[in-house]
Design an enzyme around this catalytic site. Structure first.
Site, mmCIF file in Angstrom:
data_model
loop_
_atom_site.group_PDB
_atom_site.id
_atom_site.type_symbol
_atom_site.label_atom_id
_atom_site.label_comp_id
_atom_site.label_asym_id
_atom_site.label_seq_id
_atom_site.Cartn_x
_atom_site.Cartn_y
_atom_site.Cartn_z
ATOM 1 N N GLY A 187 61.319 17.026 81.509
ATOM 2 C CA GLY A 187 59.956 17.123 82.000
ATOM 3 C C GLY A 187 58.986 16.167 81.331
ATOM 4 O O GLY A 187 59.374 15.168 80.724
ATOM 5 N N LEU A 242 50.736 23.605 76.832
ATOM 6 C CA LEU A 242 51.466 23.223 75.627
ATOM 7 C C LEU A 242 52.939 23.522 75.821
ATOM 8 O O LEU A 242 53.308 24.523 76.451
ATOM 9 C CB LEU A 242 50.946 24.010 74.422
ATOM 10 C CG LEU A 242 49.526 23.658 73.961
ATOM 11 C CD1 LEU A 242 49.024 24.670 72.948
ATOM 12 C CD2 LEU A 242 49.469 22.254 73.395
ATOM 13 N N HIS A 299 54.550 25.101 44.101
ATOM 14 C CA HIS A 299 53.636 24.095 43.582
ATOM 15 C C HIS A 299 54.409 22.841 43.217
ATOM 16 O O HIS A 299 55.502 22.948 42.642
ATOM 17 C CB HIS A 299 52.931 24.634 42.324
ATOM 18 C CG HIS A 299 52.046 23.609 41.682
ATOM 19 N ND1 HIS A 299 50.801 23.312 42.209
ATOM 20 C CD2 HIS A 299 52.219 22.808 40.604
ATOM 21 C CE1 HIS A 299 50.243 22.366 41.453
ATOM 22 N NE2 HIS A 299 51.087 22.036 40.470
#
Ligand SMILES: Cc1cc2nc3c(=O)[nH]c(=O)nc-3n(C[C@H](O)[C@H](O)[C@H](O)COP(=O)(O)OP(=O)(O)OC[C@H]3O[C@@H](n4cnc5c(N)ncnc54)[C@H](O)[C@@H]3O)c2cc1C
Length: 466
Positions: free
Chosen positions: A39, A320, A445
């Site tokens: 598509g 979307l 972190h």
């Protein structure tokens, strides 16, 4: 042979629906009028645009950021033909992937234009003009959308292009006029700006990215301006004169008034998309459309005609790929009696520019309009260790949480990698998380998602690094 399900269209809605249906034991076939599966999204949408965004971003970085990191390279030279080839390879790989998946799931494929003759009957007209009629218990329409045209401005896909033409321009325009400051205009405008074009964006409304959170929209515009894009807001292009060597666009204030002429080599019409139902025989089959040409469905994706269903861009809701996919899964499950469902409150939206812009749930304006009391927690990437290390500190994370329950109602991110970071927010919202839940979740972190945690802490006014 009669099928349980025939899906018309193999975009992300259609092919995903077919695969899920086959997994659930339905004898399934797809009908596709394009020579390739996938598509809009795979052939002329998400995938090629992201390939060009990726390549052009690296091109810009090589020219502007490498030296400050101590990487000495000669000024990068653009080989546009090769870059377009890189994009075509991305498309090819993805399209072939769908072909493989359809085969793997034993789904029959018919190439040609599908037309509904009646519930249970789909005619397929092949490129050779030959027709055949297929029988089926259920039909899912997943025929997607097409470019919205502007009256008086004829797209030739050479000088006046839609997104499709903007993915294959053979040379970098000196000046590209973009009509519409939505996702597609900003993404493809960014591609060509990075490759050397001057970009002017004309937008009818008074800001970029209509529909998104106001603060995000303002920040995004400032960043795009800093990158060199020019915006003409509250303005409309009413005509483009193609007679000369350069195009001459007539630009008027949206509310009317004196017109000016802007010259450009290429005009990109990116004012949105419209549902595509041409040649499907919907009128004859009695399938109802709304005033915007979208197929009307109920909560279960059923049209008004028993046995005919519809999903994706051709029905209401955000246009979307992932919304179409989730609807494809849901309708397949509904067809076998399961409780297929799509949560429209949690559909992330991403603009793949640099920085990226991503959001899920409601913006501040929407919450105010709905009279919902909320607390906002915001954290800038200038205070995030990883963003500082990467020297990519533009943007922020903003979390909006219900004032009483602390439940997360919306998350908005402007920043490098925002599109990946929004997934955490979507999961949190899907699980009904409170801002406190995100704030108490240990984040590695140094990472950019620590800014999401800090924004969640900021909802209760206790961010650590700010
Ligand atoms: C430039 C661009 C960039 C985009 N980027 C993103 C992005 O980054 N993320 C995102 O989520 N979305 C993006 N989109 C939107 C996304 O492409 C669409 O939302 C998505 O493709 C919709 O899927 P769909 O299955 O409903 O329809 P489509 O993908 O439009 O597929 C419909 C298919 O049906 C076929 N068809 C139509 N009529 C018939 C018929 N009668 N018989 C047989 N076949 C038929 C068509 O040939 C097509 O293959 C982008 C769109 C564009 C144009």
């Amino acid at each position: 042979m009669a099928y349980d399900l025939i899906v018309i269209g193999t975009g992300p809605g259609g092919y995903v629906c077919a695969i899920r249906a086959a997994q659930l034991g339905l004898k399934t076939a797809v009908v596709e009028k394009n020579p390739t599966f996938g598509g809009t999204c795979l052939n002329i949408g998400c995938i090629p645009s992201k390939a060009l965004l990726h390549a052009s971003e690296l091109f810009e970085e090589a020219g502007h950021s490498f030296a400050k990191m101590g990487i000495g390279v000669p000024a990068p030279k653009l080989d546009l033909k090769a870059m377009l080839g890189f994009k075509d390879q991305a498309v090819d790989g993805n399209v072939k992937g769908v072909e493989f998946l359809l085969k793997k799931n034993k789904i029959d494929s018919f190439f040609g234009a599908g037309r509904i003759l009646a519930p249970g009957k789909v005619e397929v007209k092949g490129n050779d003009g030959k027709t055949q009629t297929l029988e089926t218990k259920s039909i899912v329409i997943a025929t997607g959308s097409d470019v919205a045209k502007l009256r008086g401005i004829d797209i030739d896909e050479k000088r006046i292009v839609s997104s499709t033409g903007a993915l294959t321009l053979p040379e970098v325009p000196k000046h590209m006029l973009v009509i519409g400051a939505g996702v597609i205009g900003l993404e493809l405008g960014s591609v060509w700006r990075r490759l050397g074009a001057k970009i002017t964006v004309v937008e009818f409304l008074d800001g970029v990215l209509p529909g998104m959170d106001g603060e995000v929209r303002r920040q995004a515009q400032r960043l795009f301006e800093k990158q060199g894009m020019t915006f003409k807001l509250s303005s409309k292009v009413t005509a483009v004169d193609t007679s000369g060597k350069t195009l001459k666009a007539t630009v008027e204030p949206a509310k009317g008034g004196a017109a000016e002429t802007i010259e450009a080599d290429v005009v990109l019409v990116s004012t949105g998309r419209v549902p595509y139902t041409e040649g499907l025989g919907l009128k004859e089959a009695g399938v109802k459309l709304d005033e915007r040409g979208r197929i009307i469905t109920d909560h279960y994706f059923a049209t008004n005609v028993p046995g005919i269903w519809a999903i994706g861009d051709v029905i209401a809701g955000p246009m979307l790929a992932h919304k179409a996919e989730d609807e494809g899964v849901a309708v397949a499950e509904i067809l076998v009696g399961q409780a297929g469902h799509v949560n429209y409150d949690v559909i992330p939206a991403v603009v793949y520019t640099m920085p990226e812009i991503a959001s899920v749930g409601k913006g501040e304006e929407e919450l105010k309009a709905a009279g919902i009391a909320y607390n906002a927690g915001k954290f800038p990437f200038t205070a995030n260790g990883r963003a500082k290390a990467n020297q990519q500190t533009d943007g922020f994370v903003k979390i909006l949480a219900d004032a009483k329950s602390d439940r997360v109602l919306g998350v908005h991110i402007v920043g490098s990698d925002a599109g990946n970071m929004i997934a955490e927010a979507a999961i949190a919202m899907e699980m009904g998380a409170a801002a406190e839940d995100i704030a108490r979740t240990c984040h590695a972190h140094p990472t950019l998602p620590e800014a999401v945690k800090e924004a969640a802490l900021a909802v209760a006014k206790r961010a650590i690094h700010m």
